[in-house]
Design an enzyme around this catalytic site. Structure first.
Site, PDB file in Angstrom:
ATOM      1  N   GLU A 254       4.725  -6.621   9.969  1.00 51.15           N
ATOM      2  CA  GLU A 254       5.843  -7.424   9.475  1.00 51.15           C
ATOM      3  C   GLU A 254       7.013  -6.525   9.111  1.00 51.15           C
ATOM      4  O   GLU A 254       8.184  -6.879   9.337  1.00 51.15           O
ATOM      5  CB  GLU A 254       5.407  -8.250   8.261  1.00 51.15           C
ATOM      6  CG  GLU A 254       6.443  -9.240   7.755  1.00 51.15           C
ATOM      7  CD  GLU A 254       7.429  -8.680   6.746  1.00 51.15           C
ATOM      8  OE1 GLU A 254       8.420  -9.359   6.430  1.00 51.15           O
ATOM      9  OE2 GLU A 254       7.229  -7.528   6.268  1.00 51.15           O
TER      10      GLU A 254
ATOM     11  N   ASP B  93       0.435  -4.955   6.389  1.00 47.60           N
ATOM     12  CA  ASP B  93       1.073  -3.644   6.498  1.00 47.60           C
ATOM     13  C   ASP B  93       2.008  -3.380   5.320  1.00 47.60           C
ATOM     14  O   ASP B  93       2.501  -4.305   4.672  1.00 47.60           O
ATOM     15  CB  ASP B  93       1.841  -3.525   7.811  1.00 47.60           C
ATOM     16  CG  ASP B  93       2.950  -4.567   7.958  1.00 47.60           C
ATOM     17  OD1 ASP B  93       2.626  -5.764   7.870  1.00 47.60           O
ATOM     18  OD2 ASP B  93       4.120  -4.179   8.143  1.00 47.60           O
TER      19      ASP B  93
END
Length: 373
Positions: free
Chosen positions: A133, A71
């Site tokens: 994350e 991400d």
């Protein structure tokens, strides 16, 4: 595909934090499968995103994990000079959202697979790619829960956050929470008929200040700056107009804890102060947004020595930002941060990594691979 081509492909997926990631995860899974890797797509509880665990070599031997997140943060800043999700090459620089943080490391890790494909490894190489994350390491705990069924306990994990390929031994832990206080609205001329949510929240803010001041008195760890745990309120909202008694108010706050202190536990005094408001008739909603532990790797550990060898750099004692490394350590293995790029470029317009940084990372990972035979 070479490393730059891999990075170009990865940047093309706008894998924004908090959104579905099946496109990027599926492509990486297919790529790894074509090189003979064992691929495990591990859906998260959200339903629209998944972690990836990829292995080359024997799963019943102890190997190493290359860890990264798929991400990226949003790229809405008007200062971008090109499409953030199309890799732009200008001289030695490669621009795009996630080039440094941290798809450059993903690309270098994936570039290693064809070099090892078909070779007899005594130890396995694992690629562990997570989601969300950037929302506080929300995805990787679900991956780590599957780990005992996927492989023997690894010897160590290298978390490839941008560090200029300098190994990093420690970072603080973090916990973040949102508190919403609900009162009763009314006209400001009759506060006796209402319940002011901001006034209630102010009592909790007072506790936040007290906890923050107490943390400044220690305990201390001189490897960090500042050398103590911290608490701060980062967001506050509430109210509509000066003549309307506010019915609700909220804050978002975080703690960053040195090793040996639980970030979540440091929030407990604030949570208790919030719960006490119910006695005065307030509604209270406390939500823990994210939590991850501190990283504290012994500088004399085997993984620190390995990272020093393959990177050619002396480890740095600590950094101020947080990563998934503490969660790997909590899961029972040594963990260290070491990746290409510069954290100072992350989360900014025209984020970039250089070709030389990618080449250096590839060389470092090839030196790691030599320990697998």
């Amino acid at each position: 595909m070479d490393c730059v081509a891999l990075l170009e492909k990865l940047i093309g997926f706008p894998s924004l934090v908090g959104t579905g990631n099946h496109a990027i995860a599926g492509w990486i899974a297919d790529y790894a499968s074509t090189h003979g890797a064992a691929v495990h797509l591990l859906p998260g509880p959200e339903g629209d995103r998944a972690n990836l665990f990829i292995t080359l070599g024997p799963v019943d031997a102890r190997g190493y994990i290359l860890s990264g997140h798929m991400d990226v943060v949003r790229a809405d800043e008007p200062q971008w000079t090109s499409d953030p999700f199309t890799l732009r090459q200008e001289g030695a620089r490669l621009y795009g959202r996630g080039t440094s943080d941290m798809k450059g490391f993903l690309a270098a890790s994936l570039a290693l697979l064809p070099k090892l494909a078909g070779k007899r490894l005594k130890r396995p190489l694992h690629l562990a790619f997570s989601y969300d994350e950037e929302a506080g390491c929300r995805g990787v705990p679900h991956l780590l829960a599957h780990l005992p069924a996927l492989c023997d306990m690894p010897l160590g994990a290298i978390i490839g956050e941008p560090s200029g390929l300098q190994p990093i031994l420690a970072h603080k832990g973090k916990a973040a929470a949102r508190l919403t206080v609900t009162g009763k609205s009314g006209h400001s001329s009759r506060p006796d008929l209402a319940l002011n949510a901001i006034h209630g929240l102010s009592q909790v803010l007072s506790t936040c200040l007290s906890v923050s001041a107490a943390l400044e008195k220690g305990p201390f760890d001189p490897t960090f700056a500042p050398a103590y745990s911290t608490l701060q309120v980062g967001v506050i909202s509430g109210g509509q107009a000066v003549n309307i008694i506010p019915a609700d108010a909220r804050i978002e706050l975080e703690v960053r804890a040195i090793a040996g202190q639980s970030p979540k536990d440091l929030l407990h005094p604030v949570e208790r102060a919030a719960e006490a408001l119910t006695e005065a008739g307030y509604g209270v909603d406390w939500v823990l947004l994210s939590e991850y532990p501190a990283l504290a790797l012994d500088p004399t550990s085997a993984l620190a020595a390995l990272a020093r060898e393959i990177s050619g750099q002396e480890p740095l004692a600590a950094v101020s930002y947080g990563t998934e490394a503490g969660l790997y350590q909590q899961a029972g293995m040594e963990a260290i941060i070491c990746g290409p790029g510069d954290i100072a470029r992350a989360h900014k317009p025209d984020e970039f990594i250089t070709r030389d940084e990618l080449i250096a990372c590839e060389a470092m990972l090839e030196r790691l691979a030599a320990h697998l035979f």
